[in-house]
Design an enzyme around this catalytic site. Structure first.
Site: not given
Ligand SMILES: *Cc1c(COP(=O)(O)O)cnc(C)c1O
Length: 376
Positions: A168, A193, A98, A46
């Site tokens: 982000d 992604k 998001y 962890r």
């Molecule tokens: C998908 C996404 C998230 C969240 O991520 P998960 O892996 O789905 O929990 C956060 N920010 C952006 C820009 C995203 O496209």
């Protein structure tokens, strides 16, 4: 070293003496101690796991940070980040986010006493600064409207007011955008992604460049426990190996699709930062080395949008983005369904808006698929 080389080789493997070219999966929850009060550096997965450390160091190297922390999803990374803040703290965020991040802020963090203001430009961000403001959180390009925010301009404001500046970087990845070089303090990723890139694994990252933030975040991460499984870390390491080539190909095809969309009478508007007509085109040219593979576009009415979603065959009608398979999303009903309707409409997320994540299929096949779905 060039980004594409770091993608392939990652950081230097420190934990394997066999010479194995691929990173081993250390499927161990716990690690034996050589003596009392001694540690190999690993105690319990962890906190730290060798496979994860390889991945974390690779992501940190790609972003130019000191360290990264891997999480089981992007949202696990954002929720850990939110634990830096206390009741009464105020955070300014971009107004197009998001949907899951917005939901976390509005429904969970707010309940815990953290307050949020939403702003679209550096100037508007500065107007929202109060005595209790602790951080600025932006997404650029934003999801799904593809707004681009001047990262360096926001960094200047954040420094002036002593705010933690979080970016982000999911949409462009370090291959096209390096927020640390523009003044960010923390970089967030949904590794689900582009980093993973195969629509098969969830993951998230927080990347830092200061030891103070690293210590605080590592402490919260090991305490709250949203860590990534070493099996999944292996898949993300493998995904990152082809990040550079995937980003290039996805962008190349996206440009072709954008040109095609612009010629369609049923398309009212195309949102892509690489278009000269995009209001933030100049900022993109300055702060990124590419425009990426995400396109949003509006069609003339709801009926057309639904027909397209139900008719695409090669392109899948599914949530998510950044993988080898092209995906089309209906933000109103999927990623942004939890936004109050008035907020959604004010942001342009309506029944006519579609989002396309361009994958690695041949451009001609994707355009042929769109043609038949449009009914041409
Ligand atoms: C998908 C996404 C998230 C969240 O991520 P998960 O892996 O789905 O929990 C956060 N920010 C952006 C820009 C995203 O496209």
């Amino acid at each position: 070293m060039d980004t594409s080389t770091i993608c392939v080789h990652g950081c230097k493997k420190k934990f394997d003496t066999t010479g194995s070219v691929a990173t081993p999966i250390f499927a161990s929850a716990t690690f034996a101690h050589p003596g009392v009060g001694q540690s190999t550096g690993f105690d319990y997965s962890r906190s730290l796991n060798p496979t994860n450390v390889h991945l974390e160091d690779t992501v940190a190297a790609l972003e130019g940070g000191t360290e990264a922390i891997a999480f089981s999803s992007g949202m696990a990374a954002v929720s850990t980040l939110m634990e830096l803040f206390s009741p009464g703290d105020h955070i300014i965020t971009s107004d197009d986010l998001y949907g899951g991040t917005f939901r976390l802020f509005e429904k969970v963090s707010q309940k815990n006493g953290v307050k949020f203001s939403y702003a679209a430009t550096p100037k508007d961000i500065e107007k929202e600064v109060t005595k209790s403001t602790k951080a600025v959180f932006i997404e650029t390009p934003s999801n799904p409207m593809m707004h681009v925010i001047d990262i360096a301009a926001v960094a200047t404001i954040a420094k002036k007011h002593n705010l933690i500046f979080i970016v982000d970087n999911t949409f462009l990845t370090p291959y096209f955008q390096k927020p640390f070089s523009l003044g960010a303090d923390i970089i967030l990723h949904s590794g689900t992604k582009y980093l993973g890139g195969h629509n098969d694994t969830l993951s998230g990252f927080l990347v830092v460049k200061s030891n103070d933030l690293l210590e605080k975040l590592r402490f919260i991460a090991k305490t709250t426990g949203g860590c990534l499984s070493p099996f999944d870390a292996f898949l993300i390491i493998r995904g990152i190996k082809t990040l550079a080539i995937r980003m290039e190909r996805s962008q190349e095809t996206a440009k072709k699709i954008v040109s095609w969309l612009l010629e369609q009478g049923t398309v009212k508007k195309v949102y892509y930062p690489g278009l000269k007509e995009h209001p933030d085109y100049e900022i993109s040219l300055r702060q990124t080395s590419g425009f990426g593979g995400m396109i949003s576009f509006s069609v003339q009415n709801e009926q057309t949008a639904i027909k397209i979603l139900e008719s695409v065959k090669v392109i899948k009608y599914a949530e998510s983005l950044g993988g080898v398979e092209s995906l089309m999303t209906y933000p109103m009903l999927q990623t942004h369904a939890d936004l109050p309707e008035s907020d959604r409409r004010a942001r342009g997320i309506d029944e006519c808006l579609l989002r396309l994540s361009v994958g690695l299929e041949a451009a001609d096949d994707l355009i042929a698929d769109l043609k038949q779905a449009f009914g041409n």
